[in-house]
Every structure is written in C-alpha cells, then in structure tokens.
Design a protein around this motif. Structure first.
Motif, PDB file in Angstrom:
ATOM      1  N   GLN A 247       0.831  -1.206   0.000  1.00  0.00           N
ATOM      2  CA  GLN A 247       0.000   0.000   0.000  1.00  0.00           C
ATOM      3  C   GLN A 247       0.868   1.260   0.000  1.00  0.00           C
ATOM      4  O   GLN A 247       0.557   2.242  -0.669  1.00  0.00           O
ATOM      5  N   LEU A 248       1.941   1.210   0.781  1.00  0.00           N
ATOM      6  CA  LEU A 248       2.837   2.370   0.851  1.00  0.00           C
ATOM      7  C   LEU A 248       3.477   2.648  -0.497  1.00  0.00           C
ATOM      8  O   LEU A 248       3.628   3.806  -0.900  1.00  0.00           O
ATOM      9  N   ILE A 249       3.868   1.587  -1.202  1.00  0.00           N
ATOM     10  CA  ILE A 249       4.469   1.741  -2.528  1.00  0.00           C
ATOM     11  C   ILE A 249       3.458   2.344  -3.497  1.00  0.00           C
ATOM     12  O   ILE A 249       3.783   3.230  -4.297  1.00  0.00           O
ATOM     13  N   LYS A 250       2.204   1.884  -3.407  1.00  0.00           N
ATOM     14  CA  LYS A 250       1.157   2.377  -4.304  1.00  0.00           C
ATOM     15  C   LYS A 250       0.879   3.861  -4.061  1.00  0.00           C
ATOM     16  O   LYS A 250       0.699   4.635  -5.003  1.00  0.00           O
ATOM     17  N   ILE A 251       0.862   4.262  -2.790  1.00  0.00           N
ATOM     18  CA  ILE A 251       0.593   5.661  -2.453  1.00  0.00           C
ATOM     19  C   ILE A 251       1.768   6.553  -2.831  1.00  0.00           C
ATOM     20  O   ILE A 251       1.597   7.664  -3.320  1.00  0.00           O
ATOM     21  N   GLY A 252       2.975   6.039  -2.610  1.00  0.00           N
ATOM     22  CA  GLY A 252       4.163   6.822  -2.930  1.00  0.00           C
ATOM     23  C   GLY A 252       4.458   7.877  -1.887  1.00  0.00           C
ATOM     24  O   GLY A 252       3.941   7.831  -0.767  1.00  0.00           O
ATOM     25  N   GLN A 253       5.266   8.839  -2.251  1.00  0.00           N
ATOM     26  CA  GLN A 253       5.664   9.908  -1.340  1.00  0.00           C
ATOM     27  C   GLN A 253       4.891  11.191  -1.652  1.00  0.00           C
ATOM     28  O   GLN A 253       4.453  11.393  -2.784  1.00  0.00           O
ATOM     29  N   PRO A 254       4.735  12.073  -0.668  1.00  0.00           N
ATOM     30  CA  PRO A 254       4.037  13.333  -0.936  1.00  0.00           C
ATOM     31  C   PRO A 254       4.815  14.209  -1.909  1.00  0.00           C
ATOM     32  O   PRO A 254       6.046  14.132  -1.983  1.00  0.00           O
ATOM     33  N   ASN A 255       4.094  15.013  -2.638  1.00  0.00           N
ATOM     34  CA  ASN A 255       4.687  15.947  -3.597  1.00  0.00           C
ATOM     35  C   ASN A 255       5.240  17.137  -2.824  1.00  0.00           C
ATOM     36  O   ASN A 255       4.487  17.890  -2.199  1.00  0.00           O
ATOM     37  N   SER A 256       6.546  17.323  -2.841  1.00  0.00           N
ATOM     38  CA  SER A 256       7.155  18.413  -2.083  1.00  0.00           C
ATOM     39  C   SER A 256       6.876  19.781  -2.699  1.00  0.00           C
ATOM     40  O   SER A 256       7.036  20.811  -2.031  1.00  0.00           O
ATOM     41  N   HIS A 257       6.449  19.806  -3.959  1.00  0.00           N
ATOM     42  CA  HIS A 257       6.107  21.077  -4.609  1.00  0.00           C
ATOM     43  C   HIS A 257       4.661  21.413  -4.241  1.00  0.00           C
ATOM     44  O   HIS A 257       3.744  21.337  -5.064  1.00  0.00           O
ATOM     45  N   SER A 258       4.468  21.745  -2.970  1.00  0.00           N
ATOM     46  CA  SER A 258       3.118  21.895  -2.443  1.00  0.00           C
ATOM     47  C   SER A 258       3.122  22.725  -1.172  1.00  0.00           C
ATOM     48  O   SER A 258       4.173  23.004  -0.591  1.00  0.00           O
TER      49      SER A 258
ATOM     50  N   ILE B 168      -6.362  20.191  -5.202  1.00  0.00           N
ATOM     51  CA  ILE B 168      -6.493  20.051  -3.751  1.00  0.00           C
ATOM     52  C   ILE B 168      -6.472  18.558  -3.459  1.00  0.00           C
ATOM     53  O   ILE B 168      -7.362  17.817  -3.880  1.00  0.00           O
ATOM     54  N   VAL B 169      -5.436  18.115  -2.764  1.00  0.00           N
ATOM     55  CA  VAL B 169      -5.165  16.681  -2.624  1.00  0.00           C
ATOM     56  C   VAL B 169      -5.282  16.248  -1.163  1.00  0.00           C
ATOM     57  O   VAL B 169      -4.833  16.952  -0.258  1.00  0.00           O
ATOM     58  N   LYS B 170      -5.855  15.076  -0.961  1.00  0.00           N
ATOM     59  CA  LYS B 170      -5.983  14.528   0.394  1.00  0.00           C
ATOM     60  C   LYS B 170      -4.627  14.055   0.899  1.00  0.00           C
ATOM     61  O   LYS B 170      -3.936  13.282   0.247  1.00  0.00           O
ATOM     62  N   TRP B 171      -4.231  14.527   2.070  1.00  0.00           N
ATOM     63  CA  TRP B 171      -2.990  14.099   2.699  1.00  0.00           C
ATOM     64  C   TRP B 171      -3.177  12.689   3.251  1.00  0.00           C
ATOM     65  O   TRP B 171      -4.119  12.422   3.993  1.00  0.00           O
ATOM     66  N   GLU B 172      -2.275  11.762   2.904  1.00  0.00           N
ATOM     67  CA  GLU B 172      -2.386  10.367   3.320  1.00  0.00           C
ATOM     68  C   GLU B 172      -1.735  10.177   4.697  1.00  0.00           C
ATOM     69  O   GLU B 172      -0.575   9.761   4.808  1.00  0.00           O
ATOM     70  N   THR B 173      -2.488  10.469   5.742  1.00  0.00           N
ATOM     71  CA  THR B 173      -1.954  10.441   7.104  1.00  0.00           C
ATOM     72  C   THR B 173      -1.407   9.073   7.487  1.00  0.00           C
ATOM     73  O   THR B 173      -0.352   8.973   8.136  1.00  0.00           O
ATOM     74  N   LYS B 174      -2.095   8.000   7.107  1.00  0.00           N
ATOM     75  CA  LYS B 174      -1.651   6.657   7.491  1.00  0.00           C
ATOM     76  C   LYS B 174      -0.313   6.295   6.874  1.00  0.00           C
ATOM     77  O   LYS B 174       0.438   5.496   7.430  1.00  0.00           O
ATOM     78  N   ALA B 175      -0.018   6.886   5.742  1.00  0.00           N
ATOM     79  CA  ALA B 175       1.247   6.581   5.065  1.00  0.00           C
ATOM     80  C   ALA B 175       2.351   7.572   5.421  1.00  0.00           C
ATOM     81  O   ALA B 175       3.518   7.193   5.537  1.00  0.00           O
ATOM     82  N   TRP B 176       1.976   8.843   5.614  1.00  0.00           N
ATOM     83  CA  TRP B 176       2.991   9.890   5.750  1.00  0.00           C
ATOM     84  C   TRP B 176       3.068  10.512   7.141  1.00  0.00           C
ATOM     85  O   TRP B 176       3.933  11.338   7.404  1.00  0.00           O
ATOM     86  N   GLY B 177       2.164  10.138   8.031  1.00  0.00           N
ATOM     87  CA  GLY B 177       2.127  10.762   9.352  1.00  0.00           C
ATOM     88  C   GLY B 177       1.281  12.016   9.323  1.00  0.00           C
ATOM     89  O   GLY B 177       0.572  12.293   8.356  1.00  0.00           O
ATOM     90  N   GLU B 178       1.338  12.789  10.390  1.00  0.00           N
ATOM     91  CA  GLU B 178       0.532  14.003  10.476  1.00  0.00           C
ATOM     92  C   GLU B 178       0.945  15.002   9.395  1.00  0.00           C
ATOM     93  O   GLU B 178       2.125  15.104   9.044  1.00  0.00           O
ATOM     94  N   ILE B 179      -0.030  15.729   8.886  1.00  0.00           N
ATOM     95  CA  ILE B 179       0.229  16.732   7.867  1.00  0.00           C
ATOM     96  C   ILE B 179       1.188  17.788   8.428  1.00  0.00           C
ATOM     97  O   ILE B 179       1.105  18.137   9.616  1.00  0.00           O
ATOM     98  N   PRO B 180       2.126  18.284   7.636  1.00  0.00           N
ATOM     99  CA  PRO B 180       3.121  19.251   8.144  1.00  0.00           C
ATOM    100  C   PRO B 180       2.525  20.492   8.798  1.00  0.00           C
ATOM    101  O   PRO B 180       3.179  21.117   9.633  1.00  0.00           O
TER     102      PRO B 180
END
Length: 211
Positions: free
Chosen positions: A71-82, A193-205
């Motif tokens: 699941q983590l691989i499918k979600i990937g990493q957050p877009n830092s240009h954001s 406007i994109v949903k932050w994936e908390t379960k994969a990335w932790g709390e939103i910055p």
C-alpha cells in the motif's frame, strides 16, 4: 476510541523540556518569540528529540505507518512542490485557528486566529481557500494538501456547510467565511487540492500538534 497519547518537546520556550500535555506545552511557548516545539507519540521519542537539535526533527512526521508495504508503494511519497494546510479547535465549537506551511520545509506561509468560537471544519475550509488565494496571488503552480475530506467537499461546492449558528461571539469568523465563499464564486483556479495520506505519511506538516 481513546485519544492517542502524545508528548511535547520544547527546545526553545519559557521553560524547555518534555511535557505530557498540550496545555502544559502551550503555556511555555505562548508569547515566546521563535519557540521551537514538536509532538511525539512516546516519551522516549520526545526525550531523545530534546537531547538532539530541533532542525533534525523540523518537518518530519512522527506517526508510524499502519499500511502494508504494498500500500505504501502504491501511495508513494508526498509531492514536495506543495503547501499543506490544517486547523485546530479547542472544543466544538471552541477557540479555532488555521495555518498553511511549505510541505517540504515546514515554513509557515500564513496563519489566522485564534477565533473565539469556531469549529475545526470551518478552519479547514478557510485554510484551503486561503491557500488557493495565496497561490493564485503568487502565481504558483504548487498543489494544496489537506487532511479534511469535509473541507474538500465544501470547497468543491463553493459553500461552507456548517451547522454552527452565527452569533455576536463569532461574527468576525462568519464575515471571513462569507469572504471565502465569495472568493470561490468570483475566482477561477486550477490548483489541485489533494488529500494528505496520514496513514502513510504521518501528520500533515501544518498540524498544530494537539491531537
């Protein structure tokens, strides 16, 4: 479900240290210029962080992923240009504020509040609209992350569908809501406007660290 316990590390404040409650942490950072603090899920993590440098933890997420490797691989990493937006409310309704930060660095881009009587959903809605206006003003092609599906829905519908009743205590907040709704109905934008994936990335910055 019981609230997840958190501990708060204060590197710079009236009394640096590790605190077991947000109220204790808030007491030593409120009014202190340049305060440095962050929440952790265990005392051991908070203590380790306190004995290290704030810059080593700034912008990092604390939550442990609860998804499978696939699941983590499918979600990937957050877009830092954001940019990332979030709100916090002490009670429902209660004292509310919201902010927007650079996702990669955690640098604060805007912050509003505290408002005397608001809700978290209103704050999340206002944060997104503020982010849209901020990016349009700066002619930026960055995306917006939010962890609120409710606020995303309200923005799509161009209406703040709150059940909170307007009163003398929250008139200034509702004035801001009306401005936000008007902005949505009189401006065009192509910002995703994109949903932050908390379960994969932790709390939103942009999280206030009070959950």
């Amino acid at each position: 479900m019981a609230k997840k316990e958190k501990f708060y590390t204060v590197w710079k404040g009236k009394r640096p240290g590790v605190y077991a409650t947000w109220s204790d942490c808030k007491a030593v950072i409120t009014g202190y210029t340049g305060a440095q603090h962050k929440s952790f899920s265990t005392f051991e993590e908070a203590k380790k962080a306190y004995n290290s440098n704030y810059e080593d933890y700034k912008g990092k997420k604390n939550s442990t992923p609860s998804l499978t490797p696939e699941q983590l691989i499918k979600i990937g990493q957050p877009n830092s240009h954001s940019i990332s937006v979030d709100a916090a409310s002490s009670g429902n309704p209660g004292i509310m504020e919201y902010q927007g930060v650079d996702t990669k660095s955690g640098k604060k881009l805007f912050r509003q509040g505290p408002f005397r009587e608001g809700t978290n959903n209103i704050g999340e809605f206002l944060a997104i609209v503020h982010g849209l206006a901020f990016l349009k003003q700066h002619k930026s092609d960055r995306i917006i992350y939010t962890d609120s599906r409710t606020a995303m829905s309200w923005v799509r519908k161009k209406n703040c569908n709150t059940k909170l009743v307007e009163s003398s205590s929250n008139k200034s907040l509702f004035d801001l809501v009306r401005r936000a709704v008007k902005w949505l109905n009189t401006n065009s934008y192509d910002t995703p406007i994109v949903k932050w994936e908390t379960k994969a990335w932790g709390e939103i910055p942009a999280d206030f660290g009070r959950k």
